[in-house]
Write an enzyme that holds these catalytic residues in place. Structure first.
Site, PDB file in Angstrom:
ATOM      1  N   CYS A 277      -6.222 -11.108   2.107  1.00 16.65           N
ATOM      2  CA  CYS A 277      -6.270 -11.144   3.570  1.00 16.65           C
ATOM      3  C   CYS A 277      -7.671 -11.430   4.095  1.00 16.65           C
ATOM      4  O   CYS A 277      -7.851 -11.730   5.265  1.00 16.65           O
ATOM      5  CB  CYS A 277      -5.812  -9.797   4.139  1.00 16.65           C
ATOM      6  N   LEU A 599       1.637 -16.992  40.614  1.00 13.56           N
ATOM      7  CA  LEU A 599       1.626 -15.532  40.569  1.00 13.56           C
ATOM      8  C   LEU A 599       1.127 -15.022  41.919  1.00 13.56           C
ATOM      9  O   LEU A 599       0.053 -15.417  42.367  1.00 13.56           O
ATOM     10  CB  LEU A 599       0.658 -15.025  39.495  1.00 13.56           C
ATOM     11  N   ALA A1321       0.751   2.463 -12.324  1.00  8.34           N
ATOM     12  CA  ALA A1321       0.769   3.920 -12.515  1.00  8.34           C
ATOM     13  C   ALA A1321      -0.636   4.521 -12.441  1.00  8.34           C
ATOM     14  O   ALA A1321      -0.913   5.546 -13.054  1.00  8.34           O
ATOM     15  CB  ALA A1321       1.461   4.287 -13.827  1.00  8.34           C
ATOM     16  N   GLU A1495      -2.291   5.916  -6.580  1.00  6.38           N
ATOM     17  CA  GLU A1495      -1.006   6.461  -6.162  1.00  6.38           C
ATOM     18  C   GLU A1495      -1.078   7.909  -5.661  1.00  6.38           C
ATOM     19  O   GLU A1495      -0.357   8.285  -4.732  1.00  6.38           O
ATOM     20  CB  GLU A1495      -0.008   6.365  -7.317  1.00  6.38           C
TER      21      GLU A1495
HETATM   22  S1  FES Z   1      -4.289  -7.310   1.620  1.00  4.04           S
HETATM   23 FE1  FES Z   1      -6.241  -6.866   2.437  1.00  4.04          FE
HETATM   24  S2  FES Z   1      -7.456  -6.604   0.683  1.00  4.04           S
HETATM   25 FE2  FES Z   1      -5.452  -6.878  -0.117  1.00  4.04          FE
END
Ligand code: FES
Ligand SMILES: Cc1cc2nc3c(=O)[nH]c(=O)nc-3n(C[C@H](O)[C@H](O)[C@H](O)COP(=O)(O)OP(=O)(O)OC[C@H]3O[C@@H](n4cnc5c(N)ncnc54)[C@H](O)[C@@H]3O)c2cc1C
Ligand code: FES
Length: 1550
Positions: A277, A599, A1321, A1495
């Site tokens: 991302c 508007l 895990a 986790e």
């Molecule tokens: S989805 Fe943002 S760093 Fe993995």
């Protein structure tokens, strides 16, 4: 002026849709005429025809010349000298017939009389190809000019970037829903942010008195300043970037050119985990920085800029913190008075201390700072020149004949339409094309699994295409640059806004002018879509979606309608004005476009003393989510306090928007009082029932939707009061929108162990910077090259049906499609069930499709878009039953599965365990309590995976002997349900296969388990494993979803590459990925528990059921974990947790971060909370009463607090209570709840014990020290954001005593590390690090003789190399010897405390603050571990509050894609989040004394769930209800509001 000397003025009027022309001649020409006068004359004469104030003259050569000024008119007249002026107009037959030969000197020359040689009946004079339409697209990328002739109209910008090798821009969803593809677009012009171009500068409020005609007739003005906006390149059609300058993350900086400060900051701030991302965040930040005046960038502005960027890894806090460092006045904004020192404060102080910041002392000179970050090169003069004079464009795709027009005037639009009509070409208009991300959700077959047949090749690329007849040649007309649709004009009493103005542009206008309604309107508009979409998406486009798809639930329609805006439309028939209601109910002409809207600034008659304009929106997520219900109201209240005028509009309640006439009537003439309120509430019901009710919405009940509208009405009445009693005041305080949140903050605390440096230091992730710059490669960004092919999977679209036939004929005939690969293509020596022997790679005719999303084949094509279009065209015929047979039962829910007794038998369970690669042979290596349990007498088995018949005797029988002084225990029974969760990793499942010499394959995969992938591929193709090399450079998020679920996709790619011997790349589309990959399971539980008066639980019996979908396979792990993790931190004398897997005809589920464990732990906590409720004591008290004590044994047999299994919960619990000032805050929460009727708070704590069984892992490694001292490390783990490579490098540097920057970590590669376990895990990082440490220890032994005090690493290595010492070593780690079946080696512990606030009237919830303390032992890298903790917590927050998986009765998933499935955004995280790692708690049994992260923190989210529950209890208490409340997960806005027991009669105004 006297210059006009022509004897006649000839005006030719062209009939639209035909080539016919009428001619009108002005016989006696005026001797003195200005352009304005000429225009007026023409207007008077042709008032319905002239739509703009530009005329066109056709000269002797047939060139069309525009006239818009005196000078131009003079020039043309002079040039024309005597031949007359020909003005082109456009008319419909009706308007033409109204043109009469009157006395004003005009003469209509009929077609028959048209003089020969002049344009007449059959001679169109406005042919588009007669005028200078350019066929060249010109734009700039990262400063370099690109010029393309006749580019394909369906090509997306992101695909073009990739074709240029710019893979920094990622695709996470392809539908505008994630922001991974964000780039910036710079253009000259526009003082209004977010405008396309040609924006007329907005007049200051009150200055202008222009009429509405002026908007549509004034010439466009082009400002010269540069405007930079972020956009989604996945929605942007390449053809519409003409004249734009695009910047991608590569253009900002790189490892070669130096990183941009934004890239640096996000990396250094730990804001990039998997990195998929990250470029999108970087570019959106860059757009913000560049578009904000220097010195004025605030933290709030930064924080509110990221509604359109999702991240599944980080939990957002580190990204926001990193970016807030760019704020110009950061030291002045301490958002959280609760914290002694926030991280930002500390950071600021740190910068000052280090002297690195120009802002000394009180951080002055902030503008200097922000100017450092501005690197936008001034637009090249060519760009400016080009942009200032945009030519109309016309492209024809040489391959398929599809066309693109970009007219720049309305006249040109009509011309183009006429041409298309004449050629019977299907036409679609496009403005910014963002609707592409939305409309597919309303188009049968696009997202659902019903299949779409016969779609032409480009259909999946361009929403514009979807509007048209697929069989006709397609024409797309880009209207965004039409001059008459631009800009905004502000009058005293209204604002006229051009139709192409993006929503951000509209917001920009409204923010600059006063108007009673505008603040509310702006607030609402900022909740439409995302920054990137608002930057370009037009309000008019939004309205058109709503018109076509009533179920869309548009926000803009609602808020405009409540404001009674006026819409202006134009077509060749003329102009017209419509109300919003009129617009939605009137058929538009074929060629009609919205040109502008008006508007009102004055909202009410002068007699009104107060105007209340309020709009509301409730969505699944606070931001970047379409409305469940939205509504808008306008009340004009006169001096007597009565409503003089009322408007009420509800959207989302009924299948179509509701103009609530009865509601308006009930308001009009009435005073705002209790009686009116009740009457209005009744009228609301009347309106809804009159409209046919809420319809069949599988997601939100009619009761909830109507209840929401009533809540809005109540809020409106409260708003209309001049003052409110204190208990009601908070009901109208803005709550959920991004701008309502204080700027978020957080702190992170940890210690560094200097003796082990660089281990335990917060080293930034090794690849964080190249992730930010986009240089980091992912499987999904690999190209097959010019010889290679892209693949797209064909999925079953029905469940539990027989496949009768599969016909790819239509697909293979499509453009670019090269072939179809199916079951028959698997080599005879291979296997169609290569993985776990449970799942087929391809189904074929005669097979049964167990569920929607099962694989049938793979379409190969030259581009991914062609492959996807082809995949949709493969015809599959199904049969559910033979004639005469009853259709088979379709099981699509856990409840149905239980009804049908569709549980997996013990034999299936045993088989599944046997086949799991890491379980090995059952007899010796199964590391779970299932087998431990088997050795115990049946009734004492603590954990079981089994069938519903596996019960134990009643609790009372068992407990008899253990009951003591407290007398008989109390017995409770209850139940609880959880929903499912999708992994929503940002990089979809991907595989790229490159055939090698001799039939070998090199396979790049997004798998978490390369070794198993290698085994699977070898079995699939029937070739030795030596012929298959699986490589993984990094994975864009896995969370368990890429352990095994990628195998079918990867296998399909391998079959194709093996068959055709060409490279093949397959990358799932987001919707397909969600369709075929099951995630966390639906679960439910029935429980019994016995407890004492003191809250000690003596016995717990949890009977869980889990829906694992169409086969059990690896989901057995989740089933096991649900029971074996369930004890959590609590000792119960008799503990029994049975989990039964059930079969449904839905996709197979798989591990999803803390698989099963999250469900099991939360379920057990529900029992404790129930006990607390029944005893009337705080939940915390029951938690404390049941914590394990040192020396006690867990049901699995671990001894709590033993030499190896430490126990730190009590310390952390006490510390957290103290650090959080829990008792004081509990008091404040109680006081708040007593003082506020419609806002409630809750605070709760949650502990977690997360067992780590090291025997699950086996890790290989290879360490090579080169003679220059550089160190190459290879290990079998996969980097997927969890920082494994960084931890491994730190350990290698520590173990060798070498500088960290000498260490390079290689990609995972089965040719280097052929034996290894999966990555998952939580424990792989530690085990890989240990394996590398083992290799390094061997090398250290070899280097020992060369080590001497003061000798550098390089010298040591050189000396050893000179002696011929081989500096290569393999490492291996496997925890066989310590293994006790069914037990964990150690546990990671954590505690959390969360405080939440709930809006009782809507069900919205804000997490105000979360504090977490984790015991990570001696963390190998505290930054990385804290990143895992924050990220895990937020992923779990999504599970608890908003992520919903819903199937319909036919087994189709209704919550596919980013439109319907919502993961948390940056505005859902706790407003304050503080994370500390415990100091001085080395893990006695951990690798390098560390503990696994990732986790364990997931279950800490229980603190949010139970805090929300506390808030709900407080609301229920106000209506006299103190009953126990059983809630299910996710606890959505709907669930919360309904649990609060709201009734109309409670809506008091005083
Ligand atoms: S989805 Fe943002 S760093 Fe993995
Ligand atoms: C991820 C995502 C989230 C969103 N969230 C929301 C939300 O929360 N609330 C909400 O209300 N909306 C939401 N939207 C919708 C968004 O507001 C619209 O996509 C956008 O406004 C459309 O503008 P556009 O210029 O891109 O239109 P386009 O996509 O270019 O066009 C859409 C349609 O309108 C037609 N059209 C465009 N302009 C004109 C015109 N002037 N005259 C005639 N026809 C025209 C086109 O032919 C096309 O059929 C969301 C969209 C996306 C992708
Ligand atoms: S890929 Fe464009 S927004 Fe997701």
């Amino acid at each position: 002026m006297g210059w006009f000397s022509t004897s006649k003025l000839l005006v030719k009027v062209k009939l639209v849709g035909t080539p016919h022309v009428r001619r009108i001649t002005l016989q006696s020409s005026p001797t003195s005429i200005t352009f304005e006068e000429l225009l007026t004359l023409v207007r008077i004469r042709f008032k319905d025809v002239l739509l703009r104030d530009t005329l066109h003259h056709v000269d002797a050569e047939g060139d069309r010349i525009s006239i818009s000024s005196d000078e131009e008119l003079r020039d043309i007249v002079q040039e024309a000298s005597g031949s007359g002026l020909t003005v082109l107009l456009h008319a419909t037959p009706e308007t033409l017939s109204s043109i009469t030969q009157d006395a004003q000197g005009w003469e209509l020359v009929s077609a028959d009389e048209t003089p020969e040689g002049e344009a007449g009946e059959d001679a169109p004079i406005a042919r588009v190809d007669d005028i200078p339409y350019s066929n060249t697209l010109r734009f700039w990328i990262n400063g370099a000019e690109h010029s393309l002739q006749n580019p394909s109209p369906s090509l997306l910008l992101v695909d073009y970037l990739h074709s240029c090798g710019l893979y920094g821009t990622k695709v996470g969803c392809g539908e505008g829903g994630c922001g991974a593809c964000t780039v910036t677009m710079s253009l000259a012009s526009a003082s209004v942010k977010g405008a396309h171009r040609h924006i007329r500068p907005v007049e200051p409020c009150g200055l202008s008195s222009r009429s509405k005609d002026e908007l549509s007739s004034a010439p466009a003005e082009v400002a010269s300043d540069t405007q930079v906006v972020s956009i989604n390149s996945c929605l942007r059609l390449l053809c519409s970037v003409d004249g734009m300058s695009i910047t991608t993350t590569e253009g900002l900086g790189s490892s070669q050119t130096g990183f941009h400060p934004i890239q640096d900051k996000i990396a250094e701030g730990n804001g990039s985990q998997c990195g998929y991302c990250t470029p999108g965040w970087v570019m959106n930040m860059y757009g913000l920085v560049e578009s904000t005046p220097a010195g004025s960038l605030t933290k709030a502005a930064i924080e509110q800029n990221f509604d359109g960027n999702l991240c599944r890894c980080t939990g957002y806090r580190p990204i926001l913190s990193s970016f807030k460092e760019f704020a110009d006045a950061q030291c002045d904004e301490h958002p959280s008075p609760n914290l002694a020192a926030t991280s930002e404060q500390r950071l600021c102080e740190d910068i000052e201390d280090s002297g690195a910041c120009a802002r000394k002392g009180s951080c002055q000179g902030s503008s200097q700072c922000s100017s450092e970050y501005r690197r936008a090169p001034p637009l090249h003069p060519d760009v400016l020149k080009y942009q200032s004079n945009l030519a109309p464009l016309h492209f024809v795709d040489p391959v398929n004949g599809s066309e693109w027009y970009r007219p720049v005037t309305l006249a040109q639009l009509w011309d183009v339409r006429a041409i298309c009509a004449a050629g019977s070409k299907a036409v679609s208009l496009v403005c910014a094309n963002t609707s592409m991300g939305v409309t597919k959700y309303f188009t049968a077959g696009e997202v659902g699994e019903h299949g779409i047949e016969g779609v032409a090749s480009e259909a999946s690329c361009c929403s514009a295409r979807r509007d048209s007849d697929d069989n006709a040649p397609k024409v797309t007309i880009d209207i965004k640059d039409i001059a008459e649709l631009q800009g905004a004009v502000v009058d005293d009493d209204r604002i006229v806004v051009g139709a192409a103005l993006p929503i951000a542009g509209l917001i920009g206008v409204l923010e600059k002018v006063s108007g009673a309604a505008f603040p509310s309107l702006v607030r609402h508009l900022k909740r439409v879509a995302s920054v990137q979409i608002r930057n370009v998406g037009s309000w008019a486009g939004n309205l058109m979606i709503a018109k076509k798809y009533p179920q869309f639930g548009s926000d803009i329609v609602t808020v405009f309608a409540a404001l009674s805006i006026e819409l202006h439309l134009a077509s060749t028939r003329g102009q017209r004005e419509l109300t919003m209601e009129g617009f939605l109910s009137t058929d538009l002409y074929d060629d009609e476009v919205i040109t502008s809207c008006v508007l009102p600034r004055m909202l009410a008659p002068a007699a009104a003393s107060t105007v209340v304009y309020k709009t509301y929106k409730i969505a699944q997520r606070h931001v970047f989510a379409h409305a469940i219900v939205n509504a808008g109201f306008l009340l004009a209240i006169n001096k007597e306090g009565a409503v003089a005028r009322a408007t009420a509009v509800f959207n989302g309640v009924c299948p179509q928007i509701l103009f609530a006439k009865a509601t308006e009537k009930a308001l009009t003439g009435q005073k705002i009082n209790q009686a009116t309120l009740q009457a209005v509430l009744a009228a609301v019901e009347g309106d809804i029932s009159q409209a046919g009710g809420a319809g069949d919405d599988p997601r939100y009940s009619e009761g909830y939707k109507i209840g929401l509208v009533k809540s809005f009405v109540y809020k409106l009445f409260l708003e209309a009061q001049s003052s409110l009693p204190p208990a009601l005041a908070s009901a109208i305080v803005p709550f959920a929108a991004a701008e309502d949140r204080p700027v978020s903050s957080g702190s992170q605390g940890f210690d560094v162990n200097a003796a082990e440096a660089p281990v335990s230091e917060p080293i930034i992730k090794l690849s964080a910077k190249i992730q930010a710059s986009g240089e980091a490669k992912y499987t999904s960004t690999l190209s097959p090259g010019t010889q290679g092919l892209y693949g797209a999977l064909v999925f079953a679209s029905e469940a539990n049906v027989k496949i009768v036939s599969v016909d790819p004929t239509a697909a293979v005939a499509m453009q670019g499609v090269k072939g179809f690969v199916a079951k028959s293509d698997i080599p005879s020596a291979g296997s169609n069930k290569p993985f776990l022997l449970m799942e087929e790679v391809f189904l074929a005719a005669g097979d049964k499709a167990p569920c929607v999303g099962a694989q049938i084949g793979l379409v190969l094509a030259d581009t991914a878009a062609h492959a996807r279009a082809g995949a949709k065209a493969v015809k599959v015929v199904y049969s559910s039953a033979s004639p005469g047979e009853a259709p088979p039962v379709l099981i699509t829910s856990l409840a149905m599965a239980k009804e049908q007794n569709a549980f997996y038998a013990k034999k299936t369970i045993d088989d599944a365990i046997e086949r799991l690669p890491f379980m090995g042979s059952r007899s010796s290596r199964i590391p779970h309590a299932w087998h431990l349990g088997r050795r115990l007498p049946e009734h004492l088995q603590p954990f079981k995976v089994g069938t519903p018949s596996d019960t134990r005797p009643p609790l009372s029988d068992l407990l008899g002997p253990v009951l003591g002084a407290n007398g008989l225990p109390k017995l409770i029974t209850g139940s609880f349900k959880t929903g499912a969760q999708k992994h929503f990793y940002m990089e979809p499942q991907s595989t790229a296969v490159f055939p090698q010499e001799g039939g070998a394959l090199e396979v790049w995969s997004s798998t978490q388990d390369p070794v198993t992938a290698c085994t699977t591929i070898a079995k699939l193709l029937g070739i030795p494993k030596t012929q298959v090399t699986v490589k993984v450079n990094r994975v864009g998020g896995g969370f368990g979803g890429k352990l095994y679920r990628g195998m079918p996709l990867g296998s399909a790619a391998c079959v194709a590459a093996f068959k055709h011997q060409v490279p093949v790349v397959v990358v799932n589309e987001r919707v397909d990925d969600m369709k075929m990959i099951g995630g966390r399971e639906f679960c439910d539980m029935d429980y019994e528990a016995m407890y004492t008066e003191e809250g000690e639980i003596l016995s717990t019996n949890m009977k869980m059921s889990m829906d694992v979908g169409s086969f059990l396979g690896d989901a057995i792990i989740d089933v096991l974990f649900a029971s074996t993790f369930a004890d959590n931190c609590y000792h119960t004398k008799q503990f029994f947790a049975l989990c039964t897997p059930y079969f449904t005809h839905t996709h197979h589920t798989t591990s999803c971060r803390a698989p099963g464990a999250l469900q099991g732990i939360l379920m057990h906590e529900v029992v404790l909370e129930r006990v607390a409720h029944d005893l009337g004591i705080p939940h915390r008290q029951v938690q404390e009463a049941n914590f394990y004590k040192v020396g006690q044994k867990t049901p699995s047999g671990e001894e709590i607090g033993s030499a190896t299994f430490n126990w730190t919960i009590p310390q952390m619990w006490a510390k957290l209570k103290k650090d959080c000032d829990l008792e004081t805050r509990q008091g404040a929460v109680d006081a708040f709840n007593a003082a506020n009727r419609w806002r409630k708070k809750g605070i709760a704590m949650m502990p977690v014990k997360y067992g780590i069984a090291l025997n699950l892992f086996k890790s290989g490694s290879l360490v090579v020290i080169h003679d220059d001292g550089s160190i190459a490390v290879a290990h079998g783990g996969v980097e997927m954001g969890q920082g494994i490579n960084t931890k491994v490098a730190q350990v290698a540097a520590f173990a060798l005593g070498a500088p960290l920057d000498c260490v390079t970590v290689a990609d995972a590669d089965t040719s280097k590390i052929p034996v290894n376990g999966f990555t998952g895990a939580s424990g792989t990082s530690e085990c890989s690090a240990k394996s590398v440490e083992n290799a390094c220890d061997a090398l250290t032994a070899k280097l020992m003789p060369y080590k001497a005090a003061g000798r550098s690493w390089k010298d040591i290595v050189e000396a050893a190399a000179a002696d011929g010492v081989s500096l290569t070593a393999n490492g291996w780690y496997e925890n066989k010897e310590k293994m006790i079946p069914g037990t964990d080696n150690y546990a990671t512990y954590g505690v959390s405390c969360s405080e939440v606030e709930v809006d009782v009237l809507t069900g919205e919830v804000q997490v105000l603050r979360t504090d977490i303390i984790m015991d990570q032992g001696v963390s190998l890298n505290p930054d990385i571990d804290i990143g895992q903790i924050e990220g895990g917590f937020i992923m779990a927050l999504g599970y608890v509050l908003m992520e919903e998986v819903i199937f319909d009765k036919a087994g189709h998933q209704l919550t596919l894609g980013t439109w319907e499935y919502k993961v948390p955004s940056a505005y859902d995280i706790p407003i304050e989040i503080n994370v500390q790692l415990m100091n001085n708690v080395p893990n006695p049994d951990g690798i390098l004394k560390s503990k696994a992260s990732a986790e364990p923190p997931m279950a800490l989210v229980g603190s949010v769930f139970f805090a929300a529950k506390e808030a709900i209890y407080a609301a229920r208490k106000d209506v006299g209800n103190s009953d126990y409340l059983s809630l299910q997960l996710p606890l959505t806005v709907q669930g919360i509001r309904q649990a609060c027991l709201i009734e109309d009669r409670q809506f008091a105004l005083s």
